[in-house]
Write an enzyme that holds these catalytic residues in place. Structure first.
Site, PDB file in Angstrom:
ATOM      1  N   ARG A  51      31.087  80.771  46.023  1.00 48.77           N
ATOM      2  CA  ARG A  51      30.256  80.265  44.935  1.00 48.77           C
ATOM      3  C   ARG A  51      31.063  79.407  43.966  1.00 48.77           C
ATOM      4  NH1 ARG A  51      26.168  83.468  44.064  1.00 48.77           N
ATOM      5  NH2 ARG A  51      27.468  85.088  44.924  1.00 48.77           N
ATOM      6  N   LYS A  80      53.152  81.940  55.013  1.00 50.62           N
ATOM      7  CA  LYS A  80      54.510  81.876  55.589  1.00 50.62           C
ATOM      8  C   LYS A  80      55.554  82.376  54.597  1.00 50.62           C
ATOM      9  CE  LYS A  80      53.156  77.698  58.055  1.00 50.62           C
ATOM     10  NZ  LYS A  80      53.196  76.224  57.896  1.00 50.62           N
ATOM     11  N   ARG A 101      42.147  79.928  42.404  1.00 53.36           N
ATOM     12  CA  ARG A 101      41.699  81.326  42.414  1.00 53.36           C
ATOM     13  C   ARG A 101      42.808  82.109  43.095  1.00 53.36           C
ATOM     14  NH1 ARG A 101      37.096  85.118  42.818  1.00 53.36           N
ATOM     15  NH2 ARG A 101      36.109  83.556  41.499  1.00 53.36           N
TER      16      ARG A 101
END
Lengths: 302, 151
Positions: A51, A80, A101
């Site tokens: 969203r 990694k 985020r």
């Protein structure tokens, strides 16, 4: 380090909040512009959030900017073992701003310290999610015509719900009166009650959701999450008690609007959706205009 | 009662006295005395009328800087710091808790970025209803001063 980053709602003064809301109204009137023509915005989602990511990406594309990035840490170099510092430095070589985020709290603040380009926090763990707070405020302003002197009822998970914590902080400039309705296990933490006392904000607390919001202008619902409960019997009980039903709205004020950061599960009965007081889907759409305003502000392209 | 110096007198340097016994090695740690080449005398579990049992640190030929001694304010706020020159106390150094504490405190939030990536911790010192609190600049969680975890 870029000074234009938006990490926490407390980074913005009252004037800056009002100017963002004002700018969002302009974008709502005219969402398609080419003010970000030639700009590249990176969306780094170390944790999936469809969203929020789609909303930010739509905001940028509607302003003529381009998007690079990833939507899952598994497909990024952090899998990694690359440090966040290195990822941010690498991406800032390509992008004019970074929307991030991250599952860890404080990741956005740290990124803003090491990044030469502005960072927009799209959620750092349970800590901050300032664009959500700003879109909540925009929704309140739009539906009530003012932010001043409102009765705001916060319902559900008030212990872990970061959206309600940030909303209290941001609304503190506008003399609100709060009612906190939460089960015993998920009550508003003391630090926010202390914050209210310090800032002269009136609040009351209740543990049951009945029709006890008749004087409210805003009913802000949040999701009660199963994993927050040690006793699952208790969860089952609470889940059924904390469901907003259409008949509970009978004696509510005509200007009452129901907000919810979504996703919703059982806390709002689907038959509430047809009420004119249900505002949660429009609220999500308001997020687009707020994010256009935020991206424009951090890039000085208002 | 027999009064005898248990530790030799210092000609020049820094004496840190009245450290609670359980905090002595924390003080050693935050001042990085384990890698200091000066002569250092440590004493612990000495009798103290004021605090029962105390520790003591003497560092020869080095006057600690204020930002070093202020770190001690976090863990031993009642310690006494004297700067010595030619066997005389030339300065009684008050302990002032700095506005920001870097590096020495570990954030208690297991989900904080500072516990997962090579980030120097930073805490803002705040007063919350008469109680001193440390607020992590990164994850924004607060902890009471006496519950702060020293690295």
């Amino acid at each position: 380090m870029s000074k234009n980053s938006l990490v926490s709602i407390s980074d913005y003064s009252k004037e800056e909040i009002l100017s963002i809301l004002d700018s969002a109204a302009n974008f709502e009137a005219n969402p398609n512009r080419k003010t970000l023509d030639g700009k590249v915005i990176a969306t780094l989602f170390f944790e999936p959030s469809t969203r929020t990511r789609l909303s930010f990406e739509t905001a940028v594309i509607r302003l003529g900017g381009s998007i690079i990035g990833f939507s899952d840490a598994a497909t990024s170099s952090s899998s990694k073992g690359e440090t966040l510092n290195d990822t941010i430095h690498m991406v800032s070589c390509y992008a004019d701003a970074i929307v991030m985020r991250h599952p860890l709290e404080g990741a956005a603040r740290y990124a803003s310290e090491v990044s030469p380009v502005p960072i927009i926090n799209a959620g750092d763990g349970a800590n901050q999610h300032p664009s959500q707070t700003l879109l909540d405020m925009y929704s309140i302003l739009k539906t009530q015509g003012t932010l001043e002197n409102l009765n705001i009822c916060l319902v559900g998970d008030l212990k872990y719900g970061r959206t309600v914590h940030s909303l209290i902080m941001a609304m503190s400039y506008f003399n609100p009166t709060f009612k906190f309705i939460a089960p015993e296990e998920l009550k508003m933490p003391d630090e926010y009650k202390i914050f209210c006392k310090k800032n002269g904000i009136k609040y009351t607390e209740e543990t049951e959701l009945t029709g006890n919001f008749n004087d409210a202008d805003i009913l802000y619902m949040t999701r009660v999450q199963r994993e927050r409960f040690q006793d699952l019997m208790e969860y089952e009980r609470v889940k059924n008690v904390y469901t907003l039903k259409k008949e509970m709205l009978e004696n509510s004020k005509p200007n009452l609007r129901i907000l919810h950061p979504l996703p919703r599960v059982t806390e709002i009965d689907p038959n509430v959706d047809t009420s004119e007081k249900a505002y949660y889907f429009q609220q999500a759409q308001n997020g687009l205009y707020i994010r256009q305003a935020i991206v424009s502000k951090v890039l000085n392209q208002q | 009662m027999e009064k005898k110096l248990k530790v030799a007198a210092l000609r020049d340097g820094t004496v840190i006295d009245h450290i609670p016994s359980d905090k002595l090695f924390k003080v050693v740690q935050i001042l990085h005395l384990d890698t200091c080449d000066n002569q250092i005398t440590l004493a612990n579990n000495l009798e103290s009328k004021k605090i029962g049992s105390k520790g003591l640190v003497k560092i020869a030929d080095r006057a600690l800087e204020e930002d070093e001694t202020n770190k001690i304010a976090l863990i031993a706020p009642n310690a006494k710091i004297n700067i010595i020159k030619d066997f005389e106390v030339v300065e009684k150094r008050p302990l002032i808790l700095p506005e920001e504490i870097r590096e020495i405190v570990q954030c208690g939030n297991p989900n904080c970025i500072t516990n997962h990536q090579p980030v120097t911790t930073r805490f803002k010192v705040m007063k919350n209803e008469e109680e001193l609190m440390l607020k992590c600049i990164y994850c924004e969680r607060e902890v009471k001063r006496d519950q702060a975890k020293i690295r």
